[in-house]
Design a protein around this motif. Structure first.
Motif, PDB file in Angstrom:
ATOM      1  N   CYS A  39       0.805  -1.230   0.000  1.00  0.00           N
ATOM      2  CA  CYS A  39       0.000   0.000   0.000  1.00  0.00           C
ATOM      3  C   CYS A  39       0.838   1.280   0.000  1.00  0.00           C
ATOM      4  O   CYS A  39       0.277   2.379   0.088  1.00  0.00           O
ATOM      5  CB  CYS A  39      -0.920   0.005   1.223  1.00  0.00           C
ATOM      6  N   ILE A  40       2.157   1.156  -0.076  1.00  0.00           N
ATOM      7  CA  ILE A  40       3.029   2.321   0.097  1.00  0.00           C
ATOM      8  C   ILE A  40       2.735   3.405  -0.942  1.00  0.00           C
ATOM      9  O   ILE A  40       2.724   4.595  -0.629  1.00  0.00           O
ATOM     10  CB  ILE A  40       4.517   1.878   0.068  1.00  0.00           C
ATOM     11  N   LYS A  41       2.464   3.013  -2.182  1.00  0.00           N
ATOM     12  CA  LYS A  41       2.168   4.005  -3.221  1.00  0.00           C
ATOM     13  C   LYS A  41       0.819   4.676  -2.974  1.00  0.00           C
ATOM     14  O   LYS A  41       0.629   5.850  -3.301  1.00  0.00           O
ATOM     15  CB  LYS A  41       2.190   3.344  -4.595  1.00  0.00           C
ATOM     16  N   GLY A  42      -0.091   3.922  -2.380  1.00  0.00           N
ATOM     17  CA  GLY A  42      -1.392   4.500  -2.035  1.00  0.00           C
ATOM     18  C   GLY A  42      -1.276   5.491  -0.891  1.00  0.00           C
ATOM     19  O   GLY A  42      -1.927   6.542  -0.891  1.00  0.00           O
ATOM     20  N   PHE A  43      -0.441   5.162   0.119  1.00  0.00           N
ATOM     21  CA  PHE A  43      -0.249   6.060   1.250  1.00  0.00           C
ATOM     22  C   PHE A  43       0.250   7.429   0.785  1.00  0.00           C
ATOM     23  O   PHE A  43      -0.207   8.476   1.246  1.00  0.00           O
ATOM     24  CB  PHE A  43       0.773   5.484   2.246  1.00  0.00           C
ATOM     25  N   VAL A  44       1.198   7.411  -0.154  1.00  0.00           N
ATOM     26  CA  VAL A  44       1.835   8.650  -0.595  1.00  0.00           C
ATOM     27  C   VAL A  44       0.853   9.568  -1.321  1.00  0.00           C
ATOM     28  O   VAL A  44       1.044  10.788  -1.355  1.00  0.00           O
ATOM     29  CB  VAL A  44       3.047   8.319  -1.510  1.00  0.00           C
ATOM     30  N   GLN A  45      -0.233   9.001  -1.851  1.00  0.00           N
ATOM     31  CA  GLN A  45      -1.213   9.821  -2.571  1.00  0.00           C
ATOM     32  C   GLN A  45      -1.905  10.826  -1.646  1.00  0.00           C
ATOM     33  O   GLN A  45      -2.525  11.786  -2.116  1.00  0.00           O
ATOM     34  CB  GLN A  45      -2.267   8.929  -3.238  1.00  0.00           C
ATOM     35  N   VAL A  46      -1.776  10.613  -0.332  1.00  0.00           N
ATOM     36  CA  VAL A  46      -2.341  11.572   0.626  1.00  0.00           C
ATOM     37  C   VAL A  46      -1.744  12.958   0.398  1.00  0.00           C
ATOM     38  O   VAL A  46      -2.410  13.981   0.578  1.00  0.00           O
ATOM     39  CB  VAL A  46      -2.064  11.101   2.082  1.00  0.00           C
ATOM     40  N   LEU A  47      -0.476  12.990  -0.016  1.00  0.00           N
ATOM     41  CA  LEU A  47       0.201  14.271  -0.237  1.00  0.00           C
ATOM     42  C   LEU A  47      -0.403  15.050  -1.401  1.00  0.00           C
ATOM     43  O   LEU A  47      -0.194  16.258  -1.522  1.00  0.00           O
ATOM     44  CB  LEU A  47       1.696  14.035  -0.500  1.00  0.00           C
ATOM     45  N   LYS A  48      -1.142  14.360  -2.267  1.00  0.00           N
ATOM     46  CA  LYS A  48      -1.750  15.018  -3.424  1.00  0.00           C
ATOM     47  C   LYS A  48      -3.137  15.578  -3.136  1.00  0.00           C
ATOM     48  O   LYS A  48      -3.686  16.313  -3.943  1.00  0.00           O
ATOM     49  CB  LYS A  48      -1.832  14.037  -4.594  1.00  0.00           C
ATOM     50  N   VAL A  49      -3.713  15.212  -1.994  1.00  0.00           N
ATOM     51  CA  VAL A  49      -5.056  15.710  -1.647  1.00  0.00           C
ATOM     52  C   VAL A  49      -4.960  17.204  -1.345  1.00  0.00           C
ATOM     53  O   VAL A  49      -4.097  17.632  -0.569  1.00  0.00           O
ATOM     54  CB  VAL A  49      -5.613  14.958  -0.419  1.00  0.00           C
ATOM     55  N   PRO A  50      -5.809  18.027  -1.932  1.00  0.00           N
ATOM     56  CA  PRO A  50      -5.766  19.469  -1.655  1.00  0.00           C
ATOM     57  C   PRO A  50      -5.890  19.756  -0.159  1.00  0.00           C
ATOM     58  O   PRO A  50      -6.706  19.130   0.538  1.00  0.00           O
ATOM     59  CB  PRO A  50      -6.982  20.004  -2.425  1.00  0.00           C
ATOM     60  N   LYS A  51      -5.101  20.706   0.307  1.00  0.00           N
ATOM     61  CA  LYS A  51      -5.042  20.991   1.747  1.00  0.00           C
ATOM     62  C   LYS A  51      -6.391  21.480   2.290  1.00  0.00           C
ATOM     63  O   LYS A  51      -6.727  21.203   3.448  1.00  0.00           O
ATOM     64  CB  LYS A  51      -3.966  22.040   2.033  1.00  0.00           C
ATOM     65  N   HIS A  52      -7.159  22.210   1.471  1.00  0.00           N
ATOM     66  CA  HIS A  52      -8.438  22.719   1.966  1.00  0.00           C
ATOM     67  C   HIS A  52      -9.453  21.597   2.183  1.00  0.00           C
ATOM     68  O   HIS A  52     -10.473  21.793   2.850  1.00  0.00           O
ATOM     69  CB  HIS A  52      -9.010  23.777   1.016  1.00  0.00           C
ATOM     70  N   ILE A  53      -9.177  20.427   1.635  1.00  0.00           N
ATOM     71  CA  ILE A  53     -10.024  19.240   1.880  1.00  0.00           C
ATOM     72  C   ILE A  53      -9.417  18.383   2.985  1.00  0.00           C
ATOM     73  O   ILE A  53     -10.110  17.904   3.884  1.00  0.00           O
ATOM     74  CB  ILE A  53     -10.176  18.407   0.588  1.00  0.00           C
ATOM     75  N   LEU A  54      -8.107  18.223   2.931  1.00  0.00           N
ATOM     76  CA  LEU A  54      -7.415  17.321   3.865  1.00  0.00           C
ATOM     77  C   LEU A  54      -7.413  17.853   5.300  1.00  0.00           C
ATOM     78  O   LEU A  54      -7.690  17.100   6.240  1.00  0.00           O
ATOM     79  CB  LEU A  54      -5.982  17.103   3.384  1.00  0.00           C
ATOM     80  N   LEU A  55      -7.118  19.144   5.474  1.00  0.00           N
ATOM     81  CA  LEU A  55      -6.964  19.682   6.823  1.00  0.00           C
ATOM     82  C   LEU A  55      -8.251  19.634   7.651  1.00  0.00           C
ATOM     83  O   LEU A  55      -8.217  19.236   8.822  1.00  0.00           O
ATOM     84  CB  LEU A  55      -6.418  21.116   6.761  1.00  0.00           C
ATOM     85  N   PRO A  56      -9.430  20.027   7.109  1.00  0.00           N
ATOM     86  CA  PRO A  56     -10.660  19.883   7.912  1.00  0.00           C
ATOM     87  C   PRO A  56     -10.959  18.433   8.285  1.00  0.00           C
ATOM     88  O   PRO A  56     -11.438  18.157   9.396  1.00  0.00           O
ATOM     89  CB  PRO A  56     -11.750  20.447   6.985  1.00  0.00           C
ATOM     90  N   LEU A  57     -10.668  17.511   7.357  1.00  0.00           N
ATOM     91  CA  LEU A  57     -10.887  16.092   7.643  1.00  0.00           C
ATOM     92  C   LEU A  57      -9.995  15.626   8.786  1.00  0.00           C
ATOM     93  O   LEU A  57     -10.450  14.926   9.706  1.00  0.00           O
ATOM     94  CB  LEU A  57     -10.612  15.270   6.385  1.00  0.00           C
ATOM     95  N   ILE A  58      -8.722  16.042   8.765  1.00  0.00           N
ATOM     96  CA  ILE A  58      -7.795  15.675   9.838  1.00  0.00           C
ATOM     97  C   ILE A  58      -8.240  16.287  11.163  1.00  0.00           C
ATOM     98  O   ILE A  58      -8.180  15.642  12.211  1.00  0.00           O
ATOM     99  CB  ILE A  58      -6.355  16.133   9.492  1.00  0.00           C
ATOM    100  N   LEU A  59      -8.712  17.531  11.114  1.00  0.00           N
ATOM    101  CA  LEU A  59      -9.173  18.201  12.336  1.00  0.00           C
ATOM    102  C   LEU A  59     -10.330  17.434  12.980  1.00  0.00           C
ATOM    103  O   LEU A  59     -10.362  17.240  14.200  1.00  0.00           O
ATOM    104  CB  LEU A  59      -9.594  19.632  12.007  1.00  0.00           C
ATOM    105  N   VAL A  60     -11.268  16.992  12.148  1.00  0.00           N
ATOM    106  CA  VAL A  60     -12.409  16.207  12.663  1.00  0.00           C
ATOM    107  C   VAL A  60     -11.923  14.901  13.289  1.00  0.00           C
ATOM    108  O   VAL A  60     -12.349  14.528  14.392  1.00  0.00           O
ATOM    109  CB  VAL A  60     -13.418  15.927  11.528  1.00  0.00           C
ATOM    110  N   LEU A  61     -11.017  14.194  12.601  1.00  0.00           N
ATOM    111  CA  LEU A  61     -10.495  12.933  13.121  1.00  0.00           C
ATOM    112  C   LEU A  61      -9.740  13.147  14.431  1.00  0.00           C
ATOM    113  O   LEU A  61      -9.826  12.325  15.351  1.00  0.00           O
ATOM    114  CB  LEU A  61      -9.579  12.274  12.088  1.00  0.00           C
TER     115      LEU A  61
END
Length: 502
Positions: free
Chosen positions: A379-401
């Motif tokens: 899954c290593i290549k899949g994990f790295v795709q997290v870096l491609k997620v736009p920050k305005h989508i990723l950061l609120p999701l991380i905050l909720v988690l």
């Protein structure tokens, strides 16, 4: 030889489809819980515990072991990719893992973490299999005095972590110690610095504090950079295999062996845990390195040291659990409940009455580690795709988690408020260029240091009696030596710089 034969029989007994599928599922669930900031390996084991009721003792315990191994290893994923440790054990992985990711070496950092975490686990499991009773006897010699000596030694590592700017490092460390004093004092239960707020009676929990310092502060820093238009795009360099060569692997072996020994040793001592072993091995690797100035800037040695140690702590923590019936950390405390559920009594008689279960656990530990290696590598290549997620989508999701994880720790809204408080603290640290590493180390060690000191004084009646304990003497005087040497080097560098400036 008898242990080797029993281990061989155990491998044969657990190699059937139902057992393998349960272990794969357990490892996968553990990785998910470990990789999400706010969740933890102990939470994963606690949730899986009821599901093992209807299983045989062997299947049930092997499933819990799988979750444990996956949970501890999974913490490196978010630590490297997001600068947010998924578990407390992966705190030190952020120090060099995230800088490597920012340089485009995320896949290499993940590859190093995955391989050496697996090697650390297998190292400790081999020690567990062949040396458990002997090491348990050694652990019994550790009284509160010896544990205080270890914590004091770990605390003096702040001097090494602060090299180059000791004043700022010591200030950050003092702030960490101050936060540990809030709440009920150990032993006598006196309320301290609560200001009449009942929420502060229990003090600040470790996990919400770490989520705040790392995750929430990073969200604030990234959001500020986005607002100023200064957010840098993180490149992703493609690699083959695990991202490092055989020459690099051989180079890291001494660091791995030293860190695995530290992790196993710390794991054997109840109550200290993987976060301490990871930090201690990181500092040791920095101190032993020929290029200590590279640590904290994306040095692979830091990842190898941390991941080798925190995963080696797993096998170490299981030694007192299986041999003495004493859990080595929070996760093994949950596993002790698993033993009771299945009618097993952890302790010396476990090897006599249920030897098949014990050696089945030993075999499952090794198999689950190999499963973890395969799953994470796949899954290593899949994990790295997290870096491609736009920050305005990723950061609120991380905050909720993060908020969900903080609340789930103790079911307290105050813990959610704590992550916001420490998020601001971490943000201010960034603004004033204060290092977070000494703060975190002192926060983790401070409460244990005070607890062991007070227990030791109760047992031996005075602090002077500690010096009659040879193990304490060794840790104490080595710690003093490290402290004196660090101050000497700092003063020497200061006067050399002053002289150069005229």
């Amino acid at each position: 030889m008898q242990a080797l034969g029993l281990l061989g029989n155990a491998f044969v007994s657990i190699m059937h489809p139902a057992s393998i599928l349960l272990m794969i599922a357990g490892v996968a669930i553990g990785i998910v819980f470990g990789s999400i900031p706010g969740l933890s390996a102990s939470m994963a084991v606690a949730l899986m515990l009821p599901l093992t009721f209807s299983m045989t003792p062997s299947l049930g315990m092997n499933t819990l072991v799988a979750v444990y191994i996956g949970g501890i290893s999974g913490g490196l994923i978010s630590a490297i990719l997001l600068n947010m440790p998924g578990t407390a054990s992966s705190i030190a992985t952020t120090f060099d893992g995230y800088p490597m990711a920012k340089k485009g070496e995320a896949m290499k950092a993940l590859g190093l973490g995955i391989v050496f975490s697996a090697m650390g686990s297998i190292f400790s499991f081999l020690v567990l299999t062949f040396c458990a009773p002997l090491l348990a006897d050694v652990a019994l010699k550790f009284t509160p005095a010896e544990n205080f000596g270890i914590c004091f030694f770990a605390l003096t590592m702040v001097a090494i972590l602060s090299s180059g700017n000791m004043i700022r490092g010591l200030l950050a460390g003092m702030l960490g110690l101050m936060f540990t004093l809030i709440g009920m004092a150990p032993i006598d239960g006196t309320a301290r610095f609560t200001f009449g707020n009942p929420n502060l009676m229990a003090g600040f929990d470790t996990l919400p504090t770490l989520i705040g310092i790392f995750a929430i502060s990073d969200i604030l820093i990234t959001a500020e950079a986005m607002g100023n238009g200064k957010l840098e795009t993180i490149p992703i360099k493609k690699v083959k295999g695990f991202g490092f060569s055989m020459k690099e692997f051989v180079y890291h072996l001494p660091n791995f062996l030293r860190s695995a020994l530290i992790g196993t040793g710390i794991g054997i001592l109840p109550g200290i845990g993987g976060s301490t072993s990871g930090m201690l091995s990181y500092v040791t690797a920095k101190n032993m390195s020929k290029h200590p100035e590279e640590f904290g800037k994306g040095c692979p040695d830091g990842i190898v040291a941390t991941e080798s140690a925190n995963n080696a702590t797993i096998g170490g923590a299981m030694i007192p659990l299986l041999v003495l019936g004493i859990p080595g950390d929070g996760v093994t405390a949950m596993m002790l409940g698993g033993f009771l559920i299945h009618g097993l009594s952890a302790g010396p008689l476990l090897f006599v009455k249920n030897g098949d279960v014990v050696y089945g656990i030993f075999a499952a530990c090794i198999i689950c580690t190999l499963i973890m290696l395969v799953v994470e590598w796949t899954c290593i290549k899949g994990f790295v795709q997290v870096l491609k997620v736009p920050k305005h989508i990723l950061l609120p999701l991380i905050l909720v988690l993060c908020c969900v994880g903080a609340y789930a720790t103790n079911n307290r809204i105050f813990d959610v408020q704590s992550i916001l408080i420490f998020g601001v603290v971490g943000y201010l640290f960034h603004k004033f260029k204060l290092p977070t590493t000494p703060f975190v180390l002192c926060f983790l060690i401070g409460s244990m240091l005070e607890t062991y000191l007070r227990r030791g004084i109760m047992q031996y009646k005075s602090f002077g009696a500690f010096f009659t304990r040879p193990i304490f003497d060794a840790f104490f005087f080595v710690a003093v030596g490290v402290l004196v040497w660090s101050v000497f080097k700092e003063l020497k560098a200061f006067y050399a710089k002053k002289k150069a400036l005229g």
